[in-house]
Write an enzyme that holds these catalytic residues in place. Structure first.
Site, short mmCIF file in Angstrom:
data_model
loop_
_atom_site.label_atom_id
_atom_site.label_comp_id
_atom_site.label_asym_id
_atom_site.label_seq_id
_atom_site.Cartn_x
_atom_site.Cartn_y
_atom_site.Cartn_z
N TYR A 1 74.01 -40.38 -55.27
CA TYR A 1 75.35 -39.88 -55.56
C TYR A 1 75.55 -39.72 -57.06
CZ TYR A 1 77.04 -44.51 -57.08
OH TYR A 1 77.24 -45.69 -57.76
N ARG B 1 70.60 -36.13 -64.10
CA ARG B 1 70.32 -37.41 -63.46
C ARG B 1 70.20 -37.25 -61.95
NH1 ARG B 1 74.24 -42.45 -64.51
NH2 ARG B 1 75.65 -41.16 -63.26
N ARG C 1 67.02 -41.86 -35.37
CA ARG C 1 66.76 -43.04 -36.19
C ARG C 1 65.28 -43.42 -36.16
NH1 ARG C 1 66.45 -48.57 -36.23
NH2 ARG C 1 67.47 -49.59 -38.02
N LYS D 1 70.17 -43.60 -58.69
CA LYS D 1 71.59 -43.79 -58.34
C LYS D 1 71.76 -43.61 -56.83
CE LYS D 1 76.22 -42.73 -60.12
NZ LYS D 1 76.50 -44.10 -60.61
N GLU E 1 73.34 -55.40 -66.16
CA GLU E 1 74.46 -54.46 -66.29
C GLU E 1 75.62 -54.99 -65.47
OE1 GLU E 1 73.05 -50.71 -64.75
OE2 GLU E 1 72.14 -51.66 -63.01
#
Length: 285
Positions: free
Chosen positions: A33, A52, A100, A148, A180
């Site tokens: 995301y 990114r 799945r 991310k 962080e």
């Protein structure tokens, strides 16, 4: 008033938005995301967010859902339809829907693309005036924090734990080293006036706002060291602050109850916040 969201090619009211129960983002957190700031109806650091995104997609072998120009048009259209002058646009790309299976589905499985807006005050935040309090929490996340992904359960747990302890957020700590925040990069100002922040690696997210703030800090003559720093060094710092797309620059006034400096927002964090907002206003598209 219901928002309009974007789901796989369609702009729909949020109550009508649908994603398959077999979507791999839902089943496996197999998704990445980006969150882009909107100021004055324009997008901040958009090209950097796209760079990114490309990196995250490449690291996971995910196909790109659209070109940068197409994604820019979707962002602008969504902001316009929802009348967002100040806020955020969240974009998520998943590996798509498939039965799945831990094995990745065939390469030609269409990715899922979802975007939505969040209207909120970003320039005028009480936390910018008062600062935030952080609590240290062990960093138990996976080893590729530079991608991310939507694997955000542990940061959510850490922030909840910090708030229950009376803080506003958590700084994650691994082997005594600050990595962080739960959704932000961590920085300190030493007694000598040096800006210290963790160097880029697999251990931290390569923050877009982090990069912009470091560039601006260099422009005003601050000495910068990109290196690890300990929790104890952070507690002894002259100032501390966080950076993120939704926070810009926010001062940290205490860590684990210990005051940073005089326990009030410091001048360097305040100046960096001001010049970042000025730069964002000037360069937003």
């Amino acid at each position: 008033m219901s928002r309009i969201v974007y789901v796989n090619g369609a702009y729909v009211p949020e109550a009508e938005a649908r994603i398959s129960v077999f979507d791999r983002g839902f089943l496996f957190a197999d998704a990445v995301y980006e969150v882009t700031t909107v100021l004055g109806g324009k997008l901040v650091d958009f090209r950097a967010h796209m760079a990114r995104l490309d990196r995250s997609l490449s690291e996971l072998g995910l196909p790109a859902p659209a070109s940068h120009d197409e994604l820019l048009a979707i962002h602008r259209e969504l902001a316009a339809r929802n009348g967002v002058d100040e806020g955020l646009i969240y974009m998520q790309v998943t590996r798509g829907a498939a039965d799945r299976d831990f094995l990745f589905p065939p390469q030609d499985t269409p990715p899922s693309l979802v975007l939505f807006t969040q209207t909120m005050a970003l320039r005028d935040k009480p936390a910018a005036r008062n600062g935030i309090r952080v609590a240290s929490v062990p960093d138990l996340r996976w080893g590729r924090r530079d991608i991310k992904t939507v694997q955000l359960l542990y940061p959510s747990m850490a922030k909840t734990q910090a708030v229950r302890q009376g803080a506003d957020d958590a700084w994650l700590v691994e082997d005594g080293i600050v990595t962080e925040g739960t959704s932000n990069n961590a920085h300190i100002i030493t007694a000598e006036g040096t800006l210290v922040t963790r160097d880029l690696s697999h251990s931290i997210l390569h923050g877009i706002t982090r990069a912009a703030v470091l560039r601006l800090a260099a422009d005003i003559g601050l000495r910068i060291e990109e290196r690890s720093f300990t929790l104890e060094e952070a507690k002894a710092a002259k100032e501390a602050f966080i950076t993120s797309a939704s926070a810009f620059v926010l001062p940290v006034v205490s860590i684990d109850g210990a005051a940073i400096g005089d326990g009030r927002p410091g001048p360097i964090a305040g100046r960096l916040r001001d010049i970042y907002i000025e730069e964002a206003d000037r360069t937003a598209i």
